[in-house]
Design a protein around this motif. Sequence first.
Motif, mmCIF file in Angstrom:
data_model
loop_
_atom_site.group_PDB
_atom_site.id
_atom_site.type_symbol
_atom_site.label_atom_id
_atom_site.label_comp_id
_atom_site.label_asym_id
_atom_site.label_seq_id
_atom_site.Cartn_x
_atom_site.Cartn_y
_atom_site.Cartn_z
ATOM 1 N N THR A 1 0.844 -1.191 0.000
ATOM 2 C CA THR A 1 0.000 0.000 0.000
ATOM 3 C C THR A 1 0.881 1.242 0.000
ATOM 4 N N ARG A 2 0.275 2.347 -0.330
ATOM 5 C CA ARG A 2 0.994 3.621 -0.274
ATOM 6 C C ARG A 2 1.535 3.852 1.133
ATOM 7 N N HIS A 3 0.731 3.549 2.130
ATOM 8 C CA HIS A 3 1.142 3.721 3.525
ATOM 9 C C HIS A 3 2.374 2.869 3.836
ATOM 10 N N GLU A 4 2.354 1.609 3.428
ATOM 11 C CA GLU A 4 3.506 0.736 3.678
ATOM 12 C C GLU A 4 4.757 1.288 2.998
ATOM 13 N N TYR A 5 4.615 1.733 1.755
ATOM 14 C CA TYR A 5 5.761 2.223 1.005
ATOM 15 C C TYR A 5 6.330 3.503 1.609
ATOM 16 N N VAL A 6 5.472 4.472 1.833
ATOM 17 C CA VAL A 6 5.927 5.783 2.308
ATOM 18 C C VAL A 6 6.457 5.704 3.734
ATOM 19 N N ASN A 7 5.882 4.837 4.538
ATOM 20 C CA ASN A 7 6.292 4.754 5.937
ATOM 21 C C ASN A 7 7.379 3.723 6.193
ATOM 22 N N HIS A 8 7.888 3.100 5.132
ATOM 23 C CA HIS A 8 8.948 2.101 5.288
ATOM 24 C C HIS A 8 10.189 2.713 5.934
ATOM 25 N N VAL A 9 10.434 3.958 5.601
ATOM 26 C CA VAL A 9 11.575 4.672 6.164
ATOM 27 C C VAL A 9 11.049 5.928 6.846
ATOM 28 N N GLN A 10 11.442 6.117 8.061
ATOM 29 C CA GLN A 10 11.053 7.327 8.782
ATOM 30 C C GLN A 10 11.967 8.460 8.352
ATOM 31 N N VAL A 11 11.401 9.431 7.681
ATOM 32 C CA VAL A 11 12.171 10.548 7.156
ATOM 33 C C VAL A 11 11.567 11.843 7.688
ATOM 34 N N PRO A 12 12.378 12.672 8.311
ATOM 35 C CA PRO A 12 11.848 13.896 8.895
ATOM 36 C C PRO A 12 11.545 15.003 7.882
ATOM 37 N N SER A 13 11.987 14.876 6.652
ATOM 38 C CA SER A 13 11.840 15.933 5.650
ATOM 39 C C SER A 13 10.509 15.821 4.910
ATOM 40 N N GLU A 14 9.772 16.904 4.882
ATOM 41 C CA GLU A 14 8.516 16.949 4.127
ATOM 42 C C GLU A 14 8.774 16.789 2.635
#
Length: 150
Positions: free
Chosen positions: A68-81
């Motif tokens: 899912t988009r959520h799984e992909y985007v949240n795979h790495v915690q990145v502080p940059s918008e």
Amino acid sequence: MAAFKLIVLLGIFCCSSFVHGQTTHELYERMIDDIWSSSDDNDDGIFSQFELIKTFSGYDTNGDGTITRHEYVNHVQVPSEHVHRYLHALFDIFDVNGDHHFNHHDYHGLYTKMDKDCDGIVTKADFYKFWHEVLHKTSHIHHNGLYLHN
């Protein structure tokens, strides 16, 4: 499994040694060099469909065969918008059929998009052309690599 990890990590690693004065092309080449070297697992000069599928297997956190988009985007915690927006843009490119899920249909479609000379094989040249297109298409998000700097 390190293959394409850099797709998600692109925003983190690509400019860690950013040298002011590099052209956008030079910066993109360095980024793609890093992605390629981690993607061609067996060093045969070809990025296979198996390598593509293997690459994305780690993103499927619930093991249902769909990312899912959520799984992909949240795979790495990145502080940059900016990197967060970039990851969303990448997901849109990878989600070939636009159903907001990345699965076996998208693997085939993405591989076909990467095969620039349409010979059924993604060579290093195909891979570089694909990633140059992706980076240029998303340059408004990462400002030619500037905002991918961590």
